[in-house]
Design an enzyme around this catalytic site. Structure first.
Site, PDB file in Angstrom:
ATOM      1  CE1 TYR A 239      -3.162  -2.999   0.307  1.00  0.00           C
ATOM      2  CE2 TYR A 239      -1.927  -3.561   2.277  1.00  0.00           C
ATOM      3  CZ  TYR A 239      -2.829  -3.891   1.309  1.00  0.00           C
ATOM      4  OH  TYR A 239      -3.382  -5.126   1.333  1.00  0.00           O
ATOM      5  CB  VAL A 257      -4.400  -6.142   9.045  1.00  0.00           C
ATOM      6  CG1 VAL A 257      -4.265  -4.874   8.233  1.00  0.00           C
ATOM      7  CG2 VAL A 257      -5.652  -6.904   8.682  1.00  0.00           C
TER       8      VAL A 257
HETATM    9  O1  DON Z   1     -10.536  -6.027   4.103  1.00  0.00           O
HETATM   10  C1  DON Z   1      -9.798  -5.850   5.072  1.00  0.00           C
HETATM   11  O2  DON Z   1      -9.695  -4.768   5.646  1.00  0.00           O
HETATM   12  C2  DON Z   1      -9.022  -7.038   5.588  1.00  0.00           C
HETATM   13  N1  DON Z   1      -9.759  -8.246   5.404  1.00  0.00           N
HETATM   14  C3  DON Z   1      -7.686  -7.183   4.907  1.00  0.00           C
HETATM   15  C4  DON Z   1      -6.805  -5.961   5.039  1.00  0.00           C
HETATM   16  C5  DON Z   1      -5.345  -6.236   5.034  1.00  0.00           C
HETATM   17  O3  DON Z   1      -4.876  -7.278   5.440  1.00  0.00           O
HETATM   18  C6  DON Z   1      -4.467  -5.111   4.618  1.00  0.00           C
HETATM   19  N2  DON Z   1      -3.071  -5.497   4.749  1.00  0.00           N
HETATM   20  N3  DON Z   1      -2.097  -5.079   5.130  1.00  0.00           N
END
Ligand code: DON
Length: 303
Positions: A239, A257
């Site tokens: 990101y 995350v």
């Molecule tokens: O949609 C979401 O917010 C989570 N299921 C996944 C986000 C995520 O892992 C971002 N990564 N760094």
């Protein structure tokens, strides 16, 4: 190269660090994890494996799953995907919505949430039993039938996924979502709730370091698709921290995350790390540090 000594050294270093970041809590179920966990697993293309810490303890892979869903979707749709999303870094957080509105419902890339929701829509259209078929695909490329979803995590995200509902509805308003919002998000929340450990992740990603052949030696992706997906990992995998990851680590990779990161050097190795504490940009704090140390000590990166 004495990989085990290098991993042991990194482990000793990170375990001495007091500030481990903050565990994600916007998905309430993720907040229950012990921040002290740290695992690392390395698999070389010559078949050697090395590990330290909690490398075989499962965790929520979250956005790391977006690479696997993209790989499966690209085996169905060729360049059609590129009519529905772009391959440019967003420079914004993974759940940002403003760009989607400004750019008329075309997500910047398949790894921000809106882009991954479009990929989920493609899979819902293409698969007979989307959740089971995707799980079977992950089990197949990993050669491990024990992998499963964490249903509590999926439900927890469903209960609180307001921004993803907003993104899916915005996509729908721009006619970039073919199936209904509930069905696509139910698939997406399960996909993100895949529960895997570092060793399983390393195996799942072997095909990206091995020109499309997964660990059972079956070809699952063409070389051109591997090249493209690795490029998207490098430019969009972290990101608004993708530049920093390229600068510090110098490998294509993907974070989640849940605190996991997978990175790879084509034709050489895959490395997975897990430390649940995140930095301000939502990437594993010690995971990034460990990978920076790994490519510095081994002098192995794409640059
Ligand atoms: O949609 C979401 O917010 C989570 N299921 C996944 C986000 C995520 O892992 C971002 N990564 N760094």
């Amino acid at each position: 190269m004495n990989y085990q000594a290098i991993l042991d050294d990194i482990y000793g270093q990170v375990m001495g660090i007091k500030d481990r970041g903050i565990v994600a809590s916007y998905i309430p179920e993720l907040a229950n994890i012990d921040i002290q966990n740290f695992g690392l697993h390395l698999k070389t293309n010559t078949g050697e494996e090395f590990s330290v810490g909690n490398y075989n303890r499962g965790f929520s892979i979250q956005s790391i799953s977006k690479v696997l869903s993209l790989a499966l979707a690209s085996s169905f749709e060729n360049n059609g995907i590129l009519n529905r999303l772009d391959v440019e870094p967003s420079g914004h957080p993974f759940n940002q919505l403003a760009l989607l509105e400004i750019e008329n419902g075309i997500p910047r890339n398949p790894f921000i949430n809106a882009g991954a929701i479009v990929i989920a829509d493609i899979l819902v259209s293409q698969l007979d039993n989307p959740k089971q078929d995707f799980l079977d695909y992950v089990r197949d490329i990993t050669n491990d039938a024990s992998i499963n979803y964490d249903f509590k995590v999926a439900q927890s995200e469903k209960d609180t996924g307001y921004r993803n509902y907003a993104a899916a509805n915005l996509l729908k308003s721009f006619r970039n979502l073919k199936n209904d919002v509930e069905t696509v998000l139910d698939f997406y929340f399960h996909q993100c709730a895949l529960h895997m450990n570092c060793e399983q992740l390393t195996k799942a990603f072997h095909m990206f370091a091995n020109r499309g052949k997964c660990i059972s030696d079956k070809t699952r992706l063409t070389e051109q698709k591997v090249k493209r997906i690795n490029a998207i990992m490098l430019t969009c995998g972290f990101y608004d921290e993708a530049g920093e990851f390229a600068f510090e680590v110098g490998l294509p990779g993907k974070s989640g995350v849940g605190g996991g990161i997978v990175a790879l050097l084509p034709d050489h190795f895959v490395i997975s790390v897990w430390s649940p504490g995140l930095n301000k940009r939502g990437n594993s704090k010690l995971g990034m540090l460990a990978l920076e140390q790994f490519t510095t000590k081994t002098q192995l990166s794409i640059f």
